[in-house]
Write an enzyme that holds these catalytic residues in place. Structure first.
Site, PDB file in Angstrom:
ATOM      1  N   ASN A  95       6.193  28.089  49.584  1.00  0.00           N
ATOM      2  CA  ASN A  95       6.097  29.110  50.630  1.00  0.00           C
ATOM      3  C   ASN A  95       5.162  28.718  51.767  1.00  0.00           C
ATOM      4  O   ASN A  95       5.143  29.359  52.809  1.00  0.00           O
ATOM      5  CB  ASN A  95       5.673  30.457  50.034  1.00  0.00           C
ATOM      6  CG  ASN A  95       4.347  30.383  49.319  1.00  0.00           C
ATOM      7  OD1 ASN A  95       4.152  29.508  48.470  1.00  0.00           O
ATOM      8  ND2 ASN A  95       3.415  31.261  49.662  1.00  0.00           N
ATOM      9  N   ARG A  96       4.343  27.657  51.564  1.00  0.00           N
ATOM     10  CA  ARG A  96       3.458  27.225  52.664  1.00  0.00           C
ATOM     11  C   ARG A  96       2.994  25.785  52.407  1.00  0.00           C
ATOM     12  O   ARG A  96       3.241  25.221  51.332  1.00  0.00           O
ATOM     13  CB  ARG A  96       2.254  28.160  52.834  1.00  0.00           C
ATOM     14  CG  ARG A  96       1.344  28.264  51.636  1.00  0.00           C
ATOM     15  CD  ARG A  96       0.355  29.420  51.820  1.00  0.00           C
ATOM     16  NE  ARG A  96      -0.411  29.666  50.606  1.00  0.00           N
ATOM     17  CZ  ARG A  96      -1.618  29.182  50.375  1.00  0.00           C
ATOM     18  NH1 ARG A  96      -2.218  28.431  51.287  1.00  0.00           N
ATOM     19  NH2 ARG A  96      -2.254  29.465  49.241  1.00  0.00           N
ATOM     20  N   ILE A 153       2.312  21.893  52.076  1.00  0.00           N
ATOM     21  CA  ILE A 153       3.159  20.735  51.754  1.00  0.00           C
ATOM     22  C   ILE A 153       4.488  21.200  51.153  1.00  0.00           C
ATOM     23  O   ILE A 153       5.555  20.679  51.490  1.00  0.00           O
ATOM     24  CB  ILE A 153       2.404  19.795  50.776  1.00  0.00           C
ATOM     25  CG1 ILE A 153       1.231  19.114  51.503  1.00  0.00           C
ATOM     26  CG2 ILE A 153       3.348  18.746  50.193  1.00  0.00           C
ATOM     27  CD1 ILE A 153       0.294  18.313  50.602  1.00  0.00           C
ATOM     28  N   ARG A 166       4.481  33.846  45.549  1.00  0.00           N
ATOM     29  CA  ARG A 166       3.767  34.908  44.821  1.00  0.00           C
ATOM     30  C   ARG A 166       3.343  35.940  45.843  1.00  0.00           C
ATOM     31  O   ARG A 166       2.727  35.609  46.835  1.00  0.00           O
ATOM     32  CB  ARG A 166       2.483  34.372  44.170  1.00  0.00           C
ATOM     33  CG  ARG A 166       2.657  33.216  43.257  1.00  0.00           C
ATOM     34  CD  ARG A 166       1.325  32.814  42.662  1.00  0.00           C
ATOM     35  NE  ARG A 166       0.373  32.320  43.661  1.00  0.00           N
ATOM     36  CZ  ARG A 166      -0.899  32.073  43.435  1.00  0.00           C
ATOM     37  NH1 ARG A 166      -1.404  32.298  42.240  1.00  0.00           N
ATOM     38  NH2 ARG A 166      -1.689  31.612  44.381  1.00  0.00           N
ATOM     39  N   ASP A 170       4.650  32.725  39.101  1.00  0.00           N
ATOM     40  CA  ASP A 170       3.264  32.287  38.944  1.00  0.00           C
ATOM     41  C   ASP A 170       3.283  31.217  37.866  1.00  0.00           C
ATOM     42  O   ASP A 170       3.556  31.516  36.700  1.00  0.00           O
ATOM     43  CB  ASP A 170       2.398  33.482  38.517  1.00  0.00           C
ATOM     44  CG  ASP A 170       0.950  33.085  38.286  1.00  0.00           C
ATOM     45  OD1 ASP A 170       0.653  31.863  38.246  1.00  0.00           O
ATOM     46  OD2 ASP A 170       0.116  33.989  38.137  1.00  0.00           O
ATOM     47  N   GLY A 213      -0.463  24.161  43.519  1.00  0.00           N
ATOM     48  CA  GLY A 213      -1.776  23.666  43.111  1.00  0.00           C
ATOM     49  C   GLY A 213      -2.904  24.467  43.734  1.00  0.00           C
ATOM     50  O   GLY A 213      -2.736  25.107  44.775  1.00  0.00           O
ATOM     51  N   TYR A 242     -10.169  19.531  39.393  1.00  0.00           N
ATOM     52  CA  TYR A 242      -8.968  19.224  40.186  1.00  0.00           C
ATOM     53  C   TYR A 242      -8.496  17.788  39.920  1.00  0.00           C
ATOM     54  O   TYR A 242      -7.307  17.545  39.661  1.00  0.00           O
ATOM     55  CB  TYR A 242      -9.304  19.432  41.665  1.00  0.00           C
ATOM     56  CG  TYR A 242      -8.174  19.144  42.630  1.00  0.00           C
ATOM     57  CD1 TYR A 242      -7.119  20.036  42.776  1.00  0.00           C
ATOM     58  CD2 TYR A 242      -8.181  17.986  43.408  1.00  0.00           C
ATOM     59  CE1 TYR A 242      -6.095  19.774  43.671  1.00  0.00           C
ATOM     60  CE2 TYR A 242      -7.162  17.726  44.307  1.00  0.00           C
ATOM     61  CZ  TYR A 242      -6.119  18.622  44.441  1.00  0.00           C
ATOM     62  OH  TYR A 242      -5.101  18.358  45.330  1.00  0.00           O
ATOM     63  N   LYS A 287      -4.981  16.529  38.268  1.00  0.00           N
ATOM     64  CA  LYS A 287      -4.042  15.690  39.020  1.00  0.00           C
ATOM     65  C   LYS A 287      -3.817  14.353  38.320  1.00  0.00           C
ATOM     66  O   LYS A 287      -2.720  13.796  38.368  1.00  0.00           O
ATOM     67  CB  LYS A 287      -4.563  15.480  40.446  1.00  0.00           C
ATOM     68  CG  LYS A 287      -4.555  16.765  41.279  1.00  0.00           C
ATOM     69  CD  LYS A 287      -3.149  17.278  41.461  1.00  0.00           C
ATOM     70  CE  LYS A 287      -3.050  18.460  42.391  1.00  0.00           C
ATOM     71  NZ  LYS A 287      -1.667  18.904  42.580  1.00  0.00           N
ATOM     72  N   ILE A 346      -4.285  15.841  53.770  1.00  0.00           N
ATOM     73  CA  ILE A 346      -3.143  16.375  54.512  1.00  0.00           C
ATOM     74  C   ILE A 346      -3.561  17.704  55.143  1.00  0.00           C
ATOM     75  O   ILE A 346      -4.157  18.558  54.463  1.00  0.00           O
ATOM     76  CB  ILE A 346      -1.937  16.608  53.556  1.00  0.00           C
ATOM     77  CG1 ILE A 346      -1.613  15.353  52.742  1.00  0.00           C
ATOM     78  CG2 ILE A 346      -0.721  17.099  54.353  1.00  0.00           C
ATOM     79  CD1 ILE A 346      -1.182  14.132  53.513  1.00  0.00           C
TER      80      ILE A 346
HETATM   81  P1  NDP Z   1      -1.873  25.120  50.028  1.00  0.00           P
HETATM   82  O1  NDP Z   1      -3.138  25.738  49.546  1.00  0.00           O
HETATM   83  O2  NDP Z   1      -1.493  25.209  51.454  1.00  0.00           O
HETATM   84  O3  NDP Z   1      -0.630  25.629  49.141  1.00  0.00           O
HETATM   85  C1  NDP Z   1      -0.724  25.714  47.744  1.00  0.00           C
HETATM   86  C2  NDP Z   1       0.581  26.258  47.236  1.00  0.00           C
HETATM   87  O4  NDP Z   1       0.522  26.365  45.804  1.00  0.00           O
HETATM   88  C3  NDP Z   1       0.870  27.658  47.772  1.00  0.00           C
HETATM   89  O5  NDP Z   1       2.245  27.790  48.012  1.00  0.00           O
HETATM   90  C4  NDP Z   1       0.442  28.543  46.605  1.00  0.00           C
HETATM   91  O6  NDP Z   1       1.080  29.788  46.566  1.00  0.00           O
HETATM   92  C5  NDP Z   1       0.890  27.683  45.451  1.00  0.00           C
HETATM   93  N1  NDP Z   1       0.265  28.116  44.198  1.00  0.00           N
HETATM   94  C6  NDP Z   1      -1.031  28.059  43.854  1.00  0.00           C
HETATM   95  N2  NDP Z   1      -1.226  28.579  42.635  1.00  0.00           N
HETATM   96  C7  NDP Z   1      -0.014  28.945  42.182  1.00  0.00           C
HETATM   97  C8  NDP Z   1       0.459  29.558  40.991  1.00  0.00           C
HETATM   98  N3  NDP Z   1      -0.359  29.895  39.988  1.00  0.00           N
HETATM   99  N4  NDP Z   1       1.784  29.827  40.867  1.00  0.00           N
HETATM  100  C9  NDP Z   1       2.636  29.505  41.870  1.00  0.00           C
HETATM  101  N5  NDP Z   1       2.259  28.939  43.035  1.00  0.00           N
HETATM  102  C10 NDP Z   1       0.950  28.679  43.183  1.00  0.00           C
HETATM  103  O7  NDP Z   1      -2.025  23.603  49.597  1.00  0.00           O
HETATM  104  P2  NDP Z   1      -1.209  22.290  49.983  1.00  0.00           P
HETATM  105  O8  NDP Z   1       0.100  22.619  50.559  1.00  0.00           O
HETATM  106  O9  NDP Z   1      -2.120  21.408  50.691  1.00  0.00           O
HETATM  107  O10 NDP Z   1      -1.025  21.705  48.506  1.00  0.00           O
HETATM  108  C11 NDP Z   1       0.225  21.529  47.883  1.00  0.00           C
HETATM  109  C12 NDP Z   1       0.018  20.532  46.754  1.00  0.00           C
HETATM  110  O11 NDP Z   1      -0.431  19.298  47.309  1.00  0.00           O
HETATM  111  C13 NDP Z   1      -1.049  20.972  45.762  1.00  0.00           C
HETATM  112  O12 NDP Z   1      -0.644  20.621  44.454  1.00  0.00           O
HETATM  113  C14 NDP Z   1      -2.254  20.155  46.172  1.00  0.00           C
HETATM  114  O13 NDP Z   1      -3.120  19.924  45.099  1.00  0.00           O
HETATM  115  C15 NDP Z   1      -1.586  18.870  46.646  1.00  0.00           C
HETATM  116  N6  NDP Z   1      -2.408  18.060  47.525  1.00  0.00           N
HETATM  117  C16 NDP Z   1      -2.847  18.534  48.751  1.00  0.00           C
HETATM  118  C17 NDP Z   1      -3.621  17.717  49.566  1.00  0.00           C
HETATM  119  C18 NDP Z   1      -4.128  18.148  50.896  1.00  0.00           C
HETATM  120  O14 NDP Z   1      -4.946  17.411  51.481  1.00  0.00           O
HETATM  121  N7  NDP Z   1      -3.704  19.258  51.453  1.00  0.00           N
HETATM  122  C19 NDP Z   1      -4.013  16.379  49.125  1.00  0.00           C
HETATM  123  C20 NDP Z   1      -3.494  16.001  47.844  1.00  0.00           C
HETATM  124  C21 NDP Z   1      -2.723  16.817  47.089  1.00  0.00           C
HETATM  125  P3  NDP Z   1       0.405  31.091  47.279  1.00  0.00           P
HETATM  126  O15 NDP Z   1       0.773  31.007  48.732  1.00  0.00           O
HETATM  127  O16 NDP Z   1       1.029  32.227  46.565  1.00  0.00           O
HETATM  128  O17 NDP Z   1      -1.066  30.989  47.049  1.00  0.00           O
END
Ligand code: NDP
Length: 233
Positions: free
Chosen positions: A11-12, A14, A34, A48, A77, A140, A144, A173
């Site tokens: 939903n947002r 990556i 969520r 979730d 994540g 974290y 990972k 990112i």
């Molecule tokens: P965001 O915080 O922008 O997005 C995280 C996403 O994970 C949201 O869509 C969130 O949903 C969802 N989420 C978190 N907890 C849950 C849950 N319990 N059930 C379902 N959905 C959940 O982070 P990024 O887009 O940056 O991260 C995406 C992935 O990339 C993650 O796994 C992160 O660890 C990884 N990553 C990111 C990096 C970065 O620099 N940004 C670097 C390396 C890895 P909601 O909107 O409902 O909270």
């Protein structure tokens, strides 16, 4: 051939870039969300990943409304940073539960359909922190790093069924996740990044999409760092 993709946390950030990239290439895409509504133009399912029943219900919903999932992008994540000396068991376990156990739950739920179809793509979004470790992120980074073990084990279990399991490890990112990263920490990471810039969610999506393709069929149990060159050995 157009395949059906489920992107957790699509939903947002990556996940959304991954979902849009697949949709643009003609895949049928469902994102988990969520609380909020699914993003404009994409099908969504509430899920979730920390709740086993929610995961089972979401995968069943997609199966019923759209059909079996052929490509899983396990992207959801969270972070909960702090030095290990001050970290509670709960703070450690909660991050593992979402990032690692959540990925396992979704994998377990989608796998029977992939086995039946004798085709599937499991793609996990890990992190530079999982490869190199990161101060203040023991929970974290451990979660990972665990994704490598998960992908390489399940990848071995299902290789004969035409299913691949791979990891994409992004570096810094520009998403909400790093919005509060302290400037010195950001500089420290960029200093060991040959491209010396942060990456975009679209650059991560390109690597994810490669792994989903039919002709990525000889790539399994692998990790693709999308880190601008940071910590790739
Ligand atoms: P965001 O915080 O922008 O997005 C995280 C996403 O994970 C949201 O869509 C969130 O949903 C969802 N989420 C978190 N907890 C849950 C849950 N319990 N059930 C379902 N959905 C959940 O982070 P990024 O887009 O940056 O991260 C995406 C992935 O990339 C993650 O796994 C992160 O660890 C990884 N990553 C990111 C990096 C970065 O620099 N940004 C670097 C390396 C890895 P909601 O909107 O409902 O909270």
């Amino acid at each position: 051939m157009s395949r059906r993709v489920l992107v957790t946390g699509g939903n947002r950030g990556i996940g959304l870039a991954v979902a849009r990239s697949f949709a643009g290439a003609g895949y049928e895409v469902v994102v988990t969300h969520r609380g909020t509504e699914p993003p404009e133009g994409l099908a969504g399912v509430r899920c979730d990943v920390g709740d086993p029943e929610s995961v089972e219900a979401a995968v069943e919903h997609v199966r019923r409304e759209h059909g079996p999932i052929e490509v899983l992008v396990s992207n959801a994540g969270v972070t909960s940073d702090g030095l290990l000396l001050g970290m509670s068991d709960q703070e450690f376990v909660d991050v593992l539960d979402t990032n690692l156990v959540g990925a396992m739950r979704v994998t377990r739920a989608v796998l029977p359909d992939m086995v039946r179809a004798r085709w599937g793509r499991l793609i996990y979004v890990s992190s530079l922190a999982g490869m190199a470790g990161a101060p203040g992120q023991a929970n974290y980074a451990a979660s990972k790093a665990g994704l490598f073990g998960l992908a390489r084990s399940v990848g071995r279990e299902v290789a004969k069924r035409g299913i691949t399991a791979n990891v994409v490890s992004p570096g810094l990112i520009e998403t909400d996740m790093i919005a509060d990263l302290p400037a010195p920490r950001r500089e420290e990471i960029l200093a060991r990044t040959p491209l010396h810039r942060t990456g975009t969610a679209e650059e991560v999506a390109a690597a994810v999409r490669f792994l989903a393709q039919a002709d990525a069929s000889y790539v399994t149990c692998a990790n693709i760092p999308v880190t601008g060159g940071a910590d790739v050995g």
